[in-house]
Design a protein around this motif. Structure first.
Motif, short mmCIF file in Angstrom:
data_model
loop_
_atom_site.label_atom_id
_atom_site.label_comp_id
_atom_site.label_asym_id
_atom_site.label_seq_id
_atom_site.Cartn_x
_atom_site.Cartn_y
_atom_site.Cartn_z
N ARG A 194 0.84 -1.19 0.00
CA ARG A 194 0.00 0.00 0.00
C ARG A 194 0.88 1.25 0.00
NH1 ARG A 194 -4.84 1.69 -0.23
NH2 ARG A 194 -5.72 -0.42 -0.25
N SER B 12 -3.70 5.93 -0.12
CA SER B 12 -5.10 5.61 0.15
C SER B 12 -5.80 5.15 -1.13
CB SER B 12 -5.82 6.84 0.71
OG SER B 12 -5.92 7.85 -0.29
N ASP B 13 -7.04 4.74 -0.99
CA ASP B 13 -7.79 4.23 -2.15
C ASP B 13 -7.99 5.28 -3.23
OD1 ASP B 13 -8.00 1.76 -0.98
OD2 ASP B 13 -10.04 2.05 -0.24
N ASN C 55 -4.35 7.28 -7.37
CA ASN C 55 -4.07 6.54 -8.59
C ASN C 55 -3.00 7.32 -9.37
OD1 ASN C 55 -6.26 4.26 -8.88
ND2 ASN C 55 -7.33 6.07 -8.11
N THR D 35 -2.45 1.91 -8.15
CA THR D 35 -3.85 1.69 -8.51
C THR D 35 -4.67 1.53 -7.24
OG1 THR D 35 -3.14 0.58 -10.54
CG2 THR D 35 -5.43 0.25 -9.84
N ASN D 36 -5.57 2.48 -7.01
CA ASN D 36 -6.37 2.50 -5.77
C ASN D 36 -5.49 2.34 -4.54
OD1 ASN D 36 -8.72 2.74 -7.33
ND2 ASN D 36 -8.95 0.52 -7.49
N GLY D 37 -4.35 3.03 -4.57
CA GLY D 37 -3.44 3.03 -3.44
C GLY D 37 -2.42 1.92 -3.41
N ASP E 165 -7.25 12.05 1.20
CA ASP E 165 -8.65 11.61 1.17
C ASP E 165 -9.47 12.30 0.09
OD1 ASP E 165 -9.01 14.14 2.23
OD2 ASP E 165 -10.36 13.49 3.83
#
Length: 485
Positions: free
Chosen positions: A287, A290-291, A294, A324-326, A438
């Protein structure tokens, strides 16, 4: 130019090279600088030459020359082969190249106005008018304006049958205003559109016209003066919103450099450092952020400084997912480093001139746009700091611990911008920092920022890289003097 390349390739193969490539290149650059209402300098120059790169007995050899004729092509090819044979005497893994089909074609930077056709007097006057706008503000003591544009023509040919021609333009400009407190000698600066050089892109003179430099002159002059009397930025753990240029530099330093595979493998350790993104992390589980984070490396983005048709190994420009998504998903690679981790080159090799060895360099390493508008993002923030335009930076040789300073910062209270602060800084550790992101603003506020002076290698090469970025929000960031872990 083609005859030179063919002659060098043929001779190098006759002398035992298993692979040969040749780059013939010409670069023309012009620059204008104004300072305090005067033309400080106008420069113009052209550099041309060629190089030969070979593999002999599993080792690289490289040689170059500014003399472009067939006899010199043969001498340079022979020298490259001799260097490769000498390199092969040192024990090491033989060079393996990732597969590449023969490339054919041409590419030219799309542009509306060739900057070299615009009268010099017109370009100088634009900078002088912007300078005058800055100097019209009482309290501004030093003003600067800069414009630079270049044209690069190059032919790449290889023993694998590739033959590609490119004509690449980059164009950019910037202005800055400085205010000095006569009592304390404190200096404050505001820049537009970016600091440390200029904002640049692969485009024509229309790129500079779109900046509206004159229209922004008064604003940045006023802000420089206001910073002298502004309070110091408070410290503590805070919510931070970074503007687009600052996000772009954050991406450059804490993501772009650590994904260079030659750094990861230790090949650049003695010159520019290593990377915390070691190969064991390329398994789809590390990781990085965060999500909402990108990140891509994309050499096809219109106008990006890292945009081209083919890299300097003849690999086509392409888009690579990096985060990708974190989750960390990719590196910047060359034909000889990618096989070391079981992959193929994604076209990230460039040299800054005909007499420099091509190496892995950033293309357009960008954080993909999110869904927010900046006004909504500020309105959604109860208590925080909005930071604008880089002023200083420091980052360790693994690209893990960092500190950045910005030219100006604004208090955010109850969803509104408030007081102006000076000397704002923030610190962090790369994965934790990106893990605190975020929100990222959307496509309307996403701009490809150009970094025209990124140094790497020995002797150092200066490369032009691009970074798509929009304002983004980060929670629980150490603002002010913080502790590195």
């Amino acid at each position: 130019m083609r005859n030179i390349a063919v002659r060098a390739i043929n001779l190098a193969q006759q002398l035992g090279a298993s692979y040969v490539d040749v780059r013939v290149m010409e670069r023309t650059t012009e620059g204008i600088e104004v300072k305090n209402g005067r033309v400080e300098g106008v420069s113009s120059g052209t550099s041309s030459g060629f190089n030969v790169r070979v593999i002999v007995n599993g080792a690289w050899g490289f040689a170059s020359s500014a003399r472009i004729d067939e006899a010199e092509a043969e001498r340079t090819a022979q020298q490259a082969v001799q260097i490769a044979r000498a390199s092969a005497l040192v024990a090491g893994e033989p060079v393996r190249l990732s597969p590449l089909a023969a490339q054919k074609g041409s590419y030219r930077t799309p542009l509306q106005i060739d900057p070299f056709t615009v009268p010099l007097s017109q370009k100088v006057q634009l900078l002088l008018d912007a300078d005058a706008a800055m100097r019209s503000v009482k309290g501004v003591t030093l003003t600067n304006g800069l414009m630079e544009y270049s044209r690069e023509r190059k032919l790449f040919m290889s023993s694998e049958g590739s033959e590609v021609e490119q004509e690449l333009y980059d164009t950019g400009a910037a202005i800055n205003a400085n205010a000095v407190d006569p009592a304390s000698s404190e200096i404050q600066t505001r820049s537009y559109p970016n600091s440390f050089g200029r904002q640049a892109g692969t485009a024509g003179y229309e790129f500079i016209e779109a900046m509206d430099l004159v229209q922004h002159g008064v604003r940045i002059g006023e802000e420089a003066v206001r910073l002298l009397s502004a309070p110091q930025c408070p410290g503590g753990i805070m919510t931070v919103i970074l503007d687009g240029p600052q996000v772009a530099l954050q991406v450059h330093e804490s993501c772009g450099h650590p994904i260079e595979l030659d750094r990861v493998l230790g090949m650049e350790a003695g010159f520019v450092g290593k990377s915390f993104l070691t190969t064991d992390k390329l398994n789809g589980h590390y990781r990085y952020g965060s999500d909402v984070v990108n990140i891509t490396a994309d050499a096809t983005i219109p106008g990006g400084l890292g945009t081209f048709g083919w890299d300097d190994e003849g690999v086509p420009a392409q888009r690579t997912p990096i985060v990708t998504n974190g989750i960390f998903t990719g590196y910047l690679m060359s034909r000889d480093t990618a096989p070391l981790i079981g992959l193929s080159s994604n076209g990230c090799v460039r040299a800054d001139n005909w007499n420099r060895l091509p190496m892995i360099r950033m293309t357009n390493v960008s954080i993909e746009p999110g869904t927010w508008k900046l006004d909504d993002l500020i309105a959604d923030t109860d208590d925080g700091i909005y930071m604008s335009i880089n002023k200083s930076w420091s980052i360790d040789d693994r690209r893990l611990n960092f500190q950045f300073g910005v030219e100006a910062a604004y208090e955010i209270k109850n969803g509104k911008l408030g007081r102006l602060f000076k000397n704002a800084t923030y610190t962090g550790i790369t994965p934790q920092f990106w893990g605190s992101c975020d929100a990222v603003c959307g496509r309307d506020e996403w701009i490809v920022w150009g970094t025209p002076n990124c140094g790497k290698g020995e002797p150092m090469q200066v490369m032009r890289t691009g970074h798509g970025a929009a304002p983004a929000r980060f929670r629980n960031v150490q603002v002010g003097v913080g502790r590195w872990s």
